[in-house]
Design a protein around this motif. Structure first.
Motif, PDB file in Angstrom:
ATOM      1  N   THR A  76       0.848  -1.193   0.000  1.00 20.79           N
ATOM      2  CA  THR A  76       0.000   0.000   0.000  1.00 20.79           C
ATOM      3  C   THR A  76       0.881   1.240   0.000  1.00 20.79           C
ATOM      4  O   THR A  76       1.779   1.377   0.848  1.00 20.79           O
ATOM      5  N   SER A  77       0.652   2.133  -0.937  1.00 19.90           N
ATOM      6  CA  SER A  77       1.421   3.375  -0.992  1.00 19.90           C
ATOM      7  C   SER A  77       1.175   4.197   0.259  1.00 19.90           C
ATOM      8  O   SER A  77       0.027   4.433   0.647  1.00 19.90           O
ATOM      9  N   ALA A  78       2.240   4.649   0.883  1.00 22.09           N
ATOM     10  CA  ALA A  78       2.101   5.476   2.077  1.00 22.09           C
ATOM     11  C   ALA A  78       1.586   6.869   1.749  1.00 22.09           C
ATOM     12  O   ALA A  78       1.136   7.588   2.638  1.00 22.09           O
ATOM     13  N   CYS A  79       1.644   7.228   0.461  1.00 22.43           N
ATOM     14  CA  CYS A  79       1.126   8.532   0.041  1.00 22.43           C
ATOM     15  C   CYS A  79       0.923   8.498  -1.474  1.00 22.43           C
ATOM     16  O   CYS A  79       1.884   8.291  -2.211  1.00 22.43           O
ATOM     17  N   PRO A  80      -0.308   8.694  -1.971  1.00 26.98           N
ATOM     18  CA  PRO A  80      -0.538   8.679  -3.415  1.00 26.98           C
ATOM     19  C   PRO A  80      -0.395  10.041  -4.082  1.00 26.98           C
ATOM     20  O   PRO A  80      -0.860  10.222  -5.207  1.00 26.98           O
ATOM     21  N   ALA A  81       0.232  10.998  -3.395  1.00 27.79           N
ATOM     22  CA  ALA A  81       0.486  12.307  -3.997  1.00 27.79           C
ATOM     23  C   ALA A  81       1.969  12.424  -4.323  1.00 27.79           C
ATOM     24  O   ALA A  81       2.819  11.867  -3.636  1.00 27.79           O
ATOM     25  N   ASP A  82       2.307  13.149  -5.380  1.00 22.07           N
ATOM     26  CA  ASP A  82       3.693  13.402  -5.737  1.00 22.07           C
ATOM     27  C   ASP A  82       4.174  14.643  -4.968  1.00 22.07           C
ATOM     28  O   ASP A  82       3.453  15.614  -4.877  1.00 22.07           O
ATOM     29  N   ARG A  83       5.314  14.673  -4.381  1.00 22.87           N
ATOM     30  CA  ARG A  83       6.356  13.681  -4.298  1.00 22.87           C
ATOM     31  C   ARG A  83       6.283  12.829  -3.032  1.00 22.87           C
ATOM     32  O   ARG A  83       7.181  12.050  -2.728  1.00 22.87           O
ATOM     33  N   GLY A  84       5.206  12.946  -2.286  1.00 20.71           N
ATOM     34  CA  GLY A  84       5.113  12.270  -1.006  1.00 20.71           C
ATOM     35  C   GLY A  84       5.327  10.780  -1.075  1.00 20.71           C
ATOM     36  O   GLY A  84       5.993  10.195  -0.218  1.00 20.71           O
ATOM     37  N   GLY A  85       4.757  10.120  -2.096  1.00 15.66           N
ATOM     38  CA  GLY A  85       4.904   8.681  -2.202  1.00 15.66           C
ATOM     39  C   GLY A  85       6.342   8.255  -2.385  1.00 15.66           C
ATOM     40  O   GLY A  85       6.802   7.276  -1.783  1.00 15.66           O
ATOM     41  N   MET A  86       7.099   8.968  -3.227  1.00 14.68           N
ATOM     42  CA  MET A  86       8.500   8.613  -3.444  1.00 14.68           C
ATOM     43  C   MET A  86       9.335   8.900  -2.201  1.00 14.68           C
ATOM     44  O   MET A  86      10.240   8.126  -1.860  1.00 14.68           O
ATOM     45  N   VAL A  87       9.042   9.994  -1.492  1.00 15.82           N
ATOM     46  CA  VAL A  87       9.788  10.289  -0.269  1.00 15.82           C
ATOM     47  C   VAL A  87       9.556   9.199   0.773  1.00 15.82           C
ATOM     48  O   VAL A  87      10.483   8.768   1.458  1.00 15.82           O
ATOM     49  N   SER A  88       8.318   8.712   0.900  1.00 16.12           N
ATOM     50  CA  SER A  88       8.045   7.620   1.839  1.00 16.12           C
ATOM     51  C   SER A  88       8.810   6.364   1.458  1.00 16.12           C
ATOM     52  O   SER A  88       9.363   5.663   2.320  1.00 16.12           O
ATOM     53  N   LEU A  89       8.871   6.064   0.174  1.00 14.92           N
ATOM     54  CA  LEU A  89       9.555   4.869  -0.302  1.00 14.92           C
ATOM     55  C   LEU A  89      11.061   4.959  -0.073  1.00 14.92           C
ATOM     56  O   LEU A  89      11.727   3.958   0.206  1.00 14.92           O
ATOM     57  N   LEU A  90      11.607   6.153  -0.166  1.00 13.74           N
ATOM     58  CA  LEU A  90      13.037   6.348   0.027  1.00 13.74           C
ATOM     59  C   LEU A  90      13.423   6.482   1.499  1.00 13.74           C
ATOM     60  O   LEU A  90      14.524   6.103   1.890  1.00 13.74           O
ATOM     61  N   SER A  91      12.524   7.010   2.300  1.00 15.42           N
ATOM     62  CA  SER A  91      12.854   7.321   3.694  1.00 15.42           C
ATOM     63  C   SER A  91      12.319   6.320   4.701  1.00 15.42           C
ATOM     64  O   SER A  91      12.826   6.230   5.824  1.00 15.42           O
ATOM     65  N   GLY A  92      11.245   5.580   4.323  1.00  8.37           N
ATOM     66  CA  GLY A  92      10.602   4.710   5.295  1.00  8.37           C
ATOM     67  C   GLY A  92       9.746   5.459   6.289  1.00  8.37           C
ATOM     68  O   GLY A  92       9.409   4.940   7.356  1.00  8.37           O
ATOM     69  N   LEU A  93       9.346   6.680   5.930  1.00  7.63           N
ATOM     70  CA  LEU A  93       8.523   7.519   6.811  1.00  7.63           C
ATOM     71  C   LEU A  93       7.146   7.720   6.200  1.00  7.63           C
ATOM     72  O   LEU A  93       6.985   7.762   4.984  1.00  7.63           O
ATOM     73  N   HIS A  94       6.151   7.860   7.063  1.00  2.00           N
ATOM     74  CA  HIS A  94       4.824   8.222   6.592  1.00  2.00           C
ATOM     75  C   HIS A  94       4.764   9.713   6.283  1.00  2.00           C
ATOM     76  O   HIS A  94       5.616  10.495   6.721  1.00  2.00           O
ATOM     77  N   ALA A  95       3.738  10.103   5.530  1.00  2.00           N
ATOM     78  CA  ALA A  95       3.638  11.484   5.066  1.00  2.00           C
ATOM     79  C   ALA A  95       3.627  12.470   6.221  1.00  2.00           C
ATOM     80  O   ALA A  95       4.239  13.538   6.149  1.00  2.00           O
ATOM     81  N   ARG A  96       2.923  12.138   7.316  1.00  2.00           N
ATOM     82  CA  ARG A  96       2.862  13.083   8.424  1.00  2.00           C
ATOM     83  C   ARG A  96       4.207  13.209   9.134  1.00  2.00           C
ATOM     84  O   ARG A  96       4.439  14.160   9.874  1.00  2.00           O
ATOM     85  N   GLN A  97       5.120  12.258   8.901  1.00  2.00           N
ATOM     86  CA  GLN A  97       6.453  12.360   9.474  1.00  2.00           C
ATOM     87  C   GLN A  97       7.376  13.214   8.613  1.00  2.00           C
ATOM     88  O   GLN A  97       8.124  14.041   9.121  1.00  2.00           O
ATOM     89  N   HIS A  98       7.332  12.996   7.279  1.00  2.00           N
ATOM     90  CA  HIS A  98       8.258  13.752   6.423  1.00  2.00           C
ATOM     91  C   HIS A  98       7.669  15.041   5.878  1.00  2.00           C
ATOM     92  O   HIS A  98       8.398  15.922   5.426  1.00  2.00           O
ATOM     93  N   GLY A  99       6.336  15.193   5.893  1.00  2.00           N
ATOM     94  CA  GLY A  99       5.719  16.468   5.568  1.00  2.00           C
ATOM     95  C   GLY A  99       5.376  16.704   4.121  1.00  2.00           C
ATOM     96  O   GLY A  99       4.762  17.715   3.794  1.00  2.00           O
TER      97      GLY A  99
END
Length: 444
Positions: A46-69
């Motif tokens: 399941t994508s942690a975020c279906p918005a660009d660039r949030g989804g790629m940042v989650s995939l690279l960082s292992g963080l959820h959107a509310r963590q990386h912003g």
């Protein structure tokens, strides 16, 4: 002492899980991916975020959107760390090819390709290459058409695969593989711009799937019932003009790009097999998000409908493993944690995911207090459990939608105003809280 694993990590922007041919959902063969799946593990994440660039940042960082912003399409900051930085700190030679600008500071060597939104750049290797070939103006015109009309009225250039953005990325990745060191562990990160880049495929892949074979199942959008669950990526008027043949054309274009990426992956794997260190080289495939192809009459990605958030996760060791498929609730943040673990890195406590390597060994995945998969964009938060999917408005805390994934896999019946929904919503709120509580803030 034996050297650590090498890692060939391929990330594709907007690749749906069901577009990988062995799923059987579309009339498309992806033989190279299916060969890798045959020797490793295939999961639906399941994508942690279906918005660009949030989804790629989650995939690279292992963080959820509310963590990386990165929660909105307007978030265009240009840097994140995550497992690429961990691998480099652990002594890996880390190289990147493609849309790797987010992680460029942690790369020992890189061929940077900017997204198809870019019309002019002095740092994009692809634009420099096509300028040399004399097709720069034609490609820029195609991109302008894409910016106006998305995938609805594309400018169909007669491009050779190597002149396409993802064909170029694949060829550069093969050349990078020939340069990687053999006396130290390496990680090559290849990030394709598609298939979710709204560009038609190069001419060789136009027609891999016939339009008529993928026209089925289309129904016009009922925008009134979807407004609370979807942020439209394109103007309403374009969606309202959709009909069977036009959606078939969009699907065929998308699948043509999937076929191109599958071919490039096959070429990369062949290059790995020709190296002396192939016996310790692992392959990982994942995607930041999916892409809607007419489900509910919608084309785009900013929603929690399955086509937008279900992405493939493939982990293939050099030799066949015990497990080939498994049915677990996993997230793209779990893929990030798995890559860190493959590299022998100690993941920071902020990283939200769990390593999937036990599943690869045929062992149960230790769930602990794992209560479901979170996904978030804008002011919408979703929790997906074994049976239900629920969406909340993070500002008003109101439940916007709930779907019974067991009895309504196409997500056509919103239960939120039904008796079942009203009885379940409080229990689902508790499960959302259980999922959110363990998340740690990221140091500034």
């Amino acid at each position: 002492m034996a050297l650590r694993r090498n890692l060939l990590i391929v990330l594709a922007h907007g690749l749906r899980s069901d577009a990988v041919g062995e799923s059987g959902a579309w009339p498309l063969c992806t033989p190279n991916l299916e060969k890798l799946i045959g020797r490793g593990l295939r999961l639906v994440a399941t994508s942690a975020c279906p918005a660009d660039r949030g989804g790629m940042v989650s995939l690279l960082s292992g963080l959820h959107a509310r963590q990386h912003g990165y929660v909105a399409e307007s978030d265009t900051r240009v840097c994140c760390d995550g497992w690429p930085a961990l691998l480099r700190s652990a002594g890996y030679f880390v190289a990147g090819v493609g849309c790797v600008d987010l992680i460029e500071p942690w790369l020992n060597d890189a061929v940077v390709v900017e997204s198809p939104d870019t019309l002019e750049s002095s740092s994009c290797a692809y634009l420099a290459a096509i300028r040399t070939k004399g097709i720069y103006d034609a490609v820029v015109q195609q991109r302008r058409q894409r910016m106006r009309y998305g995938p609805f009225e594309p400018d169909r250039l007669l491009l050779e695969p190597d002149d396409d953005i993802d064909g170029f990325i694949g060829r550069q990745a093969q050349q990078m593989l020939d340069k990687l060191p053999a006396d130290r562990p390496w990680a090559l990160i290849v990030i394709f711009s598609g298939p979710g880049n709204d560009l038609p495929p190069p001419s060789l892949y136009d027609g891999v799937v016939s339009v008529e074979s993928v026209e089925h199942g289309f129904a016009p959008a009922d925008l009134a019932s979807l407004d609370s669950l979807v942020e439209l990526d394109y103007p309403r008027v374009l969606l309202q003009r959709l009909e069977r043949h036009s959606i078939g054309r969009i699907r065929a274009d998308y699948l043509g790009r999937v076929s191109l990426i599958d071919y490039e992956i096959g070429q990369m794997v062949s290059h790995v097999e020709g190296r002396s260190d192939s016996d310790r080289t692992w392959f990982v495939l994942a995607a930041d998000r999916g892409h809607l192809l007419g489900e509910h009459g919608i084309v785009g990605h900013r929603s929690f409908l399955a086509g937008s958030i279900d992405v493939p996760a493939v982990i293939a060791p050099p030799t066949p493993a015990k497990a080939q498929t498994a049915d677990w609730l996993v997230s793209t943040v779990d893929v990030a944690a798995t890559i860190a673990r493959l590299g022998g890195c100690d993941a920071p406590k902020t990283m939200a995911g769990r390593s999937l390597l036990p599943v690869l060994a045929g062992e149960p995945l230790a769930d602990g207090k794992h209560t479901g998969c979170l996904s978030e964009f804008g002011r919408r938060l979703m929790l997906e459990t074994e049976r239900y999917k629920i969406v909340f408005d993070t500002e008003t805390h109101r439940a916007l939608g709930m779907y019974d994934l067991l009895n309504d896999s196409d997500e056509k019946k919103n239960l939120i105003e039904t008796m079942v929904g009203r009885n379940l919503v409080d229990a689902m709120r508790w499960r959302v809280g259980d999922a959110l509580l363990p998340l740690r803030s990221v140091p500034a």
